[in-house]
Enzyme design. Structure first.
Site, PDB file in Angstrom:
ATOM      1  CD1 TRP A  20      -2.676   1.641   0.598  1.00 22.73           C
ATOM      2  CD2 TRP A  20      -2.001   1.783   2.508  1.00 22.73           C
ATOM      3  NE1 TRP A  20      -3.595   2.507   0.829  1.00 22.73           N
ATOM      4  CE2 TRP A  20      -3.127   2.817   2.274  1.00 22.73           C
ATOM      5  CE3 TRP A  20      -1.460   2.104   3.838  1.00 22.73           C
ATOM      6  CZ2 TRP A  20      -3.654   3.733   3.194  1.00 22.73           C
ATOM      7  CZ3 TRP A  20      -2.064   2.779   4.835  1.00 22.73           C
ATOM      8  CH2 TRP A  20      -3.070   3.697   4.457  1.00 22.73           C
ATOM      9  CG  ASP A  71      -1.807  -2.553   7.574  1.00 26.74           C
ATOM     10  OD1 ASP A  71      -2.829  -2.485   8.255  1.00 26.74           O
ATOM     11  OD2 ASP A  71      -1.526  -1.892   6.676  1.00 26.74           O
ATOM     12  CB  ALA A  90      -6.814  -2.869   6.498  1.00 32.05           C
ATOM     13  CE  LYS A 131     -10.483   0.040   3.355  1.00 28.21           C
ATOM     14  NZ  LYS A 131      -9.126   0.869   3.613  1.00 28.21           N
TER      15      LYS A 131
HETATM   16  C1  LMR Z   1      -7.009   1.917  -0.433  1.00 27.82           C
HETATM   17  O1  LMR Z   1      -5.929   1.333  -0.507  1.00 27.82           O
HETATM   18  O2  LMR Z   1      -7.522   2.176  -1.602  1.00 27.82           O
HETATM   19  C2  LMR Z   1      -7.555   2.489   0.792  1.00 27.82           C
HETATM   20  O3  LMR Z   1      -6.746   1.743   2.075  1.00 27.82           O
HETATM   21  C3  LMR Z   1      -7.887   3.722   0.942  1.00 27.82           C
HETATM   22  C4  LMR Z   1      -6.676   4.523   1.260  1.00 27.82           C
HETATM   23  O4  LMR Z   1      -6.719   5.346   2.093  1.00 27.82           O
HETATM   24  O5  LMR Z   1      -5.548   4.560   0.480  1.00 27.82           O
END
Ligand code: LMR
Length: 394
Positions: free
Chosen positions: A127, A208, A210, A243
């Site tokens: 991410w 992590d 989520a 989420k």
């Molecule tokens: C994403 O990866 O799209 C989500 O976790 C939202 C974000 O804050 O980036």
């Protein structure tokens, strides 16, 4: 002073959100930001959340501060949800945080505070906000191989080889389930091997999580974190409720630090409280209280689990449909991985130029690395996407 400021690099995900909003075309499909949407394109407030909020309106008598760690009953309910009985509570320090990002930030702050020299290992890819925060905090960072672009699965040999170079006391950031951005996940047997490598190197897992409940189910998605919690002397765990409870804007998260013993837990708890105080004092309470109300009330919990399961199976059905449409159109199984991936995302593995073409020619928005949000689709838009993927020449 302010004239010293320069433009910050745009966050890819947030920039794409903006582009989508500004696109005047009626026929456009948003597969960008990781927000769940139902078949009507709506991100609903979950039934149990509405009920819990109603209850709170009726019964809450004060909005005075909680503690620096948030309300311990929230931490207890979330720790049980994620870790079950895998680690004893007298080893787990925890603080409520503003969302999962807040938990990651506080976990990294804790790491830096405890050991300035430690390196954090991130999956390639991960991410984008992970490396962004790590760099911002000046924490040494390395990458380990994770995604195999040829198979669209996990490059597990590469991952193990890279992680074997981690030093004692380094941290290894692992996605607890539903890897973002790829959708490719570790099997239980692979989690065991990751635990072995961490054991051998003395590196510490930083998990992590989520998307618990979006992959194979609430319990199944917790397999990796629970295994590590049961085997490792130390572990950091950042959790988001955005989420799986659909409480995105309430900013509801929890940072847990599993210590080797109860005394060290005490130090970790005090440090986490201190870090909360430095950054924002008391964490937000509303989302946390809603989540805890749901988790501790059997009827609400059962309704939440049912709705979450509908969300999960709905995304799985879309995966199957898309893989099927592409199988038919390409006369090959090259996109079958979409049905094997889990969670909200799949990385298609197409080029940045093809991603641009999907957006410009077809009004289909996905992140530049070809991550798409499965929940941005419905049964009617799946064939449109399949057609467009073929049209951009894969
Ligand atoms: C994403 O990866 O799209 C989500 O976790 C939202 C974000 O804050 O980036």
């Amino acid at each position: 002073m302010l004239t010293n400021l320069t433009q910050q690099p745009a966050d890819k995900i947030l920039a794409l959100m903006q582009m989508f909003r500004e696109d005047p075309r009626e026929q456009k499909i948003d597969l960008g930001v990781g927000v769940y949407r139902n078949a009507e394109g709506i991100t609903p407030v979950m039934r149990a959340v509405k009920s819990a909020e109603r209850q709170l309106v009726e019964t809450q008598t004060t909005k005075a501060y909680t503690g620096l760690a948030g309300d311990p009953v929230f931490a207890k309910a979330m720790t049980n949800l994620i870790l079950g009985a895998s680690a004893p509570s007298d080893r787990i320090a925890a603080v409520a945080t503003p969302g999962g990002t807040g938990a990651i930030r506080q976990g990294l702050e804790l790491m830096r505070y405890a050991d300035k020299a430690a390196t954090i290992w991130l999956s390639a890819p991960t991410w984008p906000n992970h490396p962004s925060i790590v760099k911002y905090l000046g924490i040494p960072m390395r990458e380990y191989r994770y995604f195999d672009n040829a198979s669209r699965g996990v490059d597990f040999e590469g991952m193990l080889a890279d992680l074997s170079n981690a030093a004692k006391g380094d941290l290894v950031l692992l996605h607890g389930c539903c890897h973002n951005p790829t959708g490719a996940n570790l099997t239980p047997a692979q989690w065991e091997k990751v635990a072995d490598i961490l054991d051998q190197t003395g590196a510490i897992p930083f998990v992590d999580i989520a998307y618990q409940g979006f992959g194979d189910g609430l319990e199944e998605d917790a397999f990796g974190p629970r295994l590590l919690a049961s085997r490792m002397p130390e572990m950091i765990l950042a959790a988001s409720c955005s989420k799986n409870f659909g409480v995105y804007r309430e900013r509801t998260g929890l940072l847990m630090a599993i210590a080797p013993n109860a005394q060290v837990k005490g130090e970790a708890q005090a440090t986490l409280n201190f870090l909360n105080r430095q950054n924002y004092s008391f964490p937000p309470d509303h989302g946390a209280r809603v989540v805890q109300t749901i988790l501790d009330d059997p009827a609400l919990r059962s309704d939440w689990e049912t709705e979450l399961e509908d969300v999960r199976t709905g995304m799985l059905a879309l995966r199957e449909q898309l893989a099927g449409e592409l199988r038919q159109r390409t006369n090959s199984d090259q996109f079958d991985f979409i049905a094997q991936h889990r969670g909200m995302f799949s990385r298609l593995g197409i080029s940045a130029a093809q991603v641009d073409q999907l957006r410009e020619d077809h009004g289909i928005y996905m992140i530049g690395d070809s991550r798409m949000n499965i929940a941005g689709l419905n049964s009617e838009t799946v064939p449109i996407l399949a057609e467009a993927i073929v049209a951009v020449g894969v």
